[in-house]
Design a protein around this motif. Structure first.
Motif: not given
Length: 422
Positions: A386-395, A402-408
């Motif tokens: 759900n955090w991708i929607i939240e991040d998009l809405k937050a600008g 994309a940086l957030k999923w690089q480690d996994e």
């Protein structure tokens, strides 16, 4: 004299025609299929028939398949096995869209009797998604021959996984007849499914674009998610990880109603998630499924200009008008863009979809693409969080997201290595 010359020419033509008729009589014209480029890839089903058929000798065989399960000459695996007198085919299993591929996405499919073979067809996209013990009563081994598309949201790979679970519980064997990943086995994109967001469009934590064949996925699922069925994968011959479908020498069979061409998958990777929201048309319902992004309130020229300024790799956006025949905005004139993929090797489908959403939020803040709660829930299942929607809405920018999923993603790449077959 002129009359004699005329008669001579008429006679010559008649004799020549007769010779031609005698020369061609009984000669069968070559089928168009024989004009295709030489076959480079030998499919799992063909390798099975040549080298692995002993695996099912004396056993009762079931087959999970749909219209995409064909050999290189487009003969269905179901027909091949049924006609082979050394194979005891006792049942068929069908995934989403049905064993004939005619059912609309998401619609339940009923059990039936196959009119061609007379065999029972058990639906695994209806009352049951996992084979019951009763379905497996007359079965010793389940063959899987179905074309995956390389994207996490496609349900066929989870149907296979549940077949593997049922087989493990009932002491049955599973043999996967491997097929190419049509969008190559190298590029991997997107975040992994998080706990709490597992569904039949994302049952396991794998990336949105996973870069594995269906046989490799079976091996991965079997070990990493503790299925532990008696599994064997019959490999292809000649497939390499860098191949796109058009390099395999194989003809494409639509894997579902809205995937008419292999390249459609690349577009789907960008717009398929957006279409789940039902506030924006992704071209389903028009002549170019997944190639379009539009709505009545979009200005196509502004939208295309803003997207092209981003200079995204491997894609150009063209403004257009279109009127869907069904699905979102049926009968309404929409404006938007058509995606034109210029380089499938550099096109980052998943992030392109996020850039499209980011641009819509920027240009049209008064039109919330996330306004339908039930569709937002489906969107979150497809993207696995759900955090991708939240991040998009937050600008937040797509690059920040994309940086957030690089480690996994890197962890997945390392983990999958031991399951790769090519």
């Amino acid at each position: 004299m002129k009359k004699l010359i005329f008669l001579f020419f008429v006679g010559a033509i008649f004799i020549f025609s007769g010779c031609q008729a005698r020369l061609t009589k009984g000669v069968t014209p070559k089928r168009d299929a024989e004009k295709i480029s030489p076959q480079k890839v030998i499919l799992g089903i063909e390798n099975f028939l040549t080298n692995y058929k002993s695996l099912v000798k004396g056993k009762r065989v079931a087959l999970l398949t749909n219209p995409s399960g064909v050999d290189s000459r487009l003969k269905s695996t179901a027909d091949i096995l049924f006609e082979d007198k050394t194979i005891n085919l006792t049942a068929l299993f069908g995934p989403e869209h049905g064993i004939r591929g005619a059912i609309y996405a998401g619609e339940h499919v009923k059990n039936e009797i196959d009119p061609h073979t007379g065999l029972p067809v058990f639906s695994l996209y209806g009352a049951h998604k996992k084979p019951t013990k009763k379905m497996l009563e007359n079965v010793d081994v389940i063959l899987v021959d179905i074309q995956d598309i390389g994207l996490r949201g496609y349900t066929y790979i989870y149907t296979m996984a549940l077949v593997m679970e049922a087989a493990a519980e009932s002491g049955k064997q599973v043999i996967v007849l491997d097929r190419p990943n049509p969008i190559d086995g190298i590029r991997i994109e997107g975040n992994l499914v998080e706990k709490g967001f597992e569904s039949f469009v994302g049952l396991y934590p794998i990336p949105y674009r996973h870069g594995m064949t269906i046989g490799e996925l079976a091996r991965y699922f079997n070990q990493e998610f503790d299925i532990h069925c008696d599994l064997q994968v019959v490999p292809m011959v000649g497939w390499t990880r860098d191949m796109l479908w058009d390099q395999t020498g194989l003809l494409w069979v639509p894997t579902s109603p809205h995937v008419p061409h292999w390249k459609t998958i690349l577009y789907m990777g960008a717009t398929g998630t957006i279409g789940e929201l039902r506030t924006i048309s992704e071209g389903v319902g028009y002549t170019s499924p997944f190639e379009l992004v539009g709505a009545p309130w979009i200005d196509g020229y502004d939208f295309a200009r803003e997207l092209n300024v981003l200079n995204l790799p491997g894609v150009i956006f063209r403004p257009l008008y279109f009127k869907p025949y069904y699905a979102s905005y049926k009968g309404e004139v929409c404006q938007g863009v058509q995606l034109h993929i210029t380089n499938p090797h550099t096109f980052n489908s998943y992030q392109t979809g996020l850039y499209i959403l980011q641009t819509l939020l920027k240009l049209y803040p008064q039109h919330d693409p996330f306004k339908f709660e039930n569709r937002v829930s489906m969107f979150q299942k497809v993207i696995g969080c759900n955090w991708i929607i939240e991040d998009l809405k937050a600008g937040h920018s797509v690059s920040e997201i994309a940086l957030k999923w690089q480690d996994e993603l890197e962890q997945f790449k390392m983990k999958r290595e031991k399951y790769l077959m090519y």
